[in-house]
Motif scaffolding. Structure first.
Motif, mmCIF file in Angstrom:
data_model
loop_
_atom_site.group_PDB
_atom_site.id
_atom_site.type_symbol
_atom_site.label_atom_id
_atom_site.label_comp_id
_atom_site.label_asym_id
_atom_site.label_seq_id
_atom_site.Cartn_x
_atom_site.Cartn_y
_atom_site.Cartn_z
ATOM 1 N N PRO A 12 0.672 -1.183 0.033
ATOM 2 C CA PRO A 12 0.038 0.062 -0.126
ATOM 3 C C PRO A 12 0.926 1.209 -0.067
ATOM 4 O O PRO A 12 1.827 1.290 0.566
ATOM 5 C CB PRO A 12 -0.844 -0.311 1.398
ATOM 6 N N LEU A 13 0.559 2.369 -0.496
ATOM 7 C CA LEU A 13 1.088 3.521 -0.513
ATOM 8 C C LEU A 13 0.624 4.343 0.810
ATOM 9 O O LEU A 13 -0.182 4.091 1.683
ATOM 10 C CB LEU A 13 0.518 4.690 -1.672
ATOM 11 N N ASP A 58 -5.788 5.362 -4.682
ATOM 12 C CA ASP A 58 -5.477 6.164 -3.731
ATOM 13 C C ASP A 58 -5.081 7.475 -4.422
ATOM 14 O O ASP A 58 -5.253 8.647 -3.843
ATOM 15 C CB ASP A 58 -4.146 5.540 -3.027
ATOM 16 N N LEU A 59 -4.276 7.449 -5.380
ATOM 17 C CA LEU A 59 -3.720 8.639 -5.833
ATOM 18 C C LEU A 59 -4.952 9.407 -6.418
ATOM 19 O O LEU A 59 -4.823 10.700 -6.665
ATOM 20 C CB LEU A 59 -2.705 8.395 -7.361
ATOM 21 N N ARG A 60 -5.788 8.902 -7.291
ATOM 22 C CA ARG A 60 -6.955 9.795 -7.987
ATOM 23 C C ARG A 60 -7.721 10.297 -6.772
ATOM 24 O O ARG A 60 -8.213 11.428 -6.803
ATOM 25 C CB ARG A 60 -7.917 8.750 -8.741
ATOM 26 N N ALA A 283 -0.743 3.854 5.946
ATOM 27 C CA ALA A 283 -1.224 3.657 4.484
ATOM 28 C C ALA A 283 -2.449 4.674 4.129
ATOM 29 O O ALA A 283 -3.282 5.119 5.132
ATOM 30 C CB ALA A 283 -1.587 2.094 4.448
ATOM 31 N N ILE A 284 -2.378 5.181 2.966
ATOM 32 C CA ILE A 284 -3.301 6.147 2.630
ATOM 33 C C ILE A 284 -4.702 5.336 2.690
ATOM 34 O O ILE A 284 -5.617 5.913 3.256
ATOM 35 C CB ILE A 284 -3.326 6.618 1.075
ATOM 36 N N ALA A 285 -4.889 4.175 2.201
ATOM 37 C CA ALA A 285 -6.154 3.508 2.447
ATOM 38 C C ALA A 285 -6.719 3.316 3.872
ATOM 39 O O ALA A 285 -7.913 3.479 4.007
ATOM 40 C CB ALA A 285 -6.131 2.050 1.943
#
Length: 303
Positions: A12-13, A58-60, A283-285
């Motif tokens: 994950p980012l 995540d980026l979007r 994590a971004i999520a």
């Protein structure tokens, strides 16, 4: 201005990824330029389609977009092969059969004052270079071996006849090359950064450019990718600052343009340790699931 963000789909980012991606995206948008997403999936043993789908999502969510289709490194092996063939024909590559254990044992008793670690990890002691068949120096007459690890012969590269000529003729300088740093290296390096043949031989060594199982290494792929996408500004973490000299060297050897570089500070945890993909709590999520908004992420990383 053309920038890029090149994550590996192996987990994950986290906040550090968000910081780097947002800096690159914001810089391109402010200049009316282009931001590219590139998928670094050369490590096919760890890359997963599900991680790629999540990082894009995540980026979007963060408000970042990019031209599609994005570049996926596994689709461009022929370009890396062409670069390796060129370096092989120049006599600058040699096969290496050393394991990580072999290298650790060889450097366990280094000469006093000799550096042990460089930007590519343990500095290779040159075991296979010392045993290099003489005919590989004239490699143009022999096909490049496949499915083997290939290292760059740094001493041979430093003696390549075209490498210094222009700078010596025009400036009298014996610096190998230079790049413009608009951020800052780990010890504050900024502006015009130069490095010499001795720097490369003593503090970098014979880096791996092709891996037995993955084909191209990161150092080769990132240089070929940046040139193919016309990247003008590389924005990335300070942990890659020292690797930049490897990339600039390869750009000169392959006659590719050198972008401008901006290395930013790393996002760290409360103990000062830089974030890794195993830090799922950041994590971004996870933040998304907890109800955070994109602007909250920006605030967390100081944008």
């Amino acid at each position: 201005m053309i920038t890029r963000f090149a994550p590996s789909p192996t987990g994950p980012l986290h906040l550090g990824h968000a910081y780097s991606a947002l800096l690159a995206f914001d810089a391109a948008m402010a200049a009316g330029g282009t931001f590219h997403l590139r998928i670094d999936d050369l490590d096919h043993t760890r890359s997963r389609p599900a991680w790629e789908a999540q990082l894009k999502d995540d980026l979007r969510w963060l408000g970042i977009d990019w031209p599609e289709p994005c570049r996926r490194e596994s689709d461009h092996m022929s370009e890396y092969d062409a670069a390796l063939d060129r370096l092989w024909q120049m006599g600058l590559l040699y096969p290496c059969t050393c394991t990580r254990r072999d290298i650790r044992e060889a450097v366990s008793a280094p000469q006093e004052g000799a550096p042990i670690h460089g930007p590519d990890g343990l500095i290779y002691p040159g075991t296979c270079r010392a045993n290099r068949p003489f005919e590989t120096i004239f490699a143009g007459a022999h096909p490049r071996p496949r499915d083997v690890t290939l290292r760059l012969d740094m001493q041979m590269a430093m003696g390549h006849r075209d490498l210094f000529r222009r700078q010596i003729d025009e400036t009298g300088s014996h610096d190998l090359a230079e790049f413009t740093e608009t951020g800052a290296g780990p010890t504050g390096q900024t502006g015009l950064v130069t490095f010499t043949p001795d720097d490369m031989i003593e503090t970098v060594g014979d880096v791996v450019l092709a891996r037995k199982d993955f084909g191209a290494s990161y150092h080769l792929a990132v240089v070929v990718d940046d040139a193919a996408q016309g990247v003008t500004h590389v924005i990335r973490g300070q942990d890659l600052f020292e690797a930049t000299k490897i990339h600039v060297l390869l750009q000169r050897l392959l006659k590719l343009p050198t972008p401008e570089y901006h290395h930013h500070a790393l996002i760290r945890d409360d103990q000062g340790k830089r974030l890794a993909k195993r830090d799922d709590a950041r994590a971004i999520a996870t933040y998304r699931e907890d109800g955070a908004a994109p602007q909250d992420i920006r605030a967390m990383v100081g944008i």
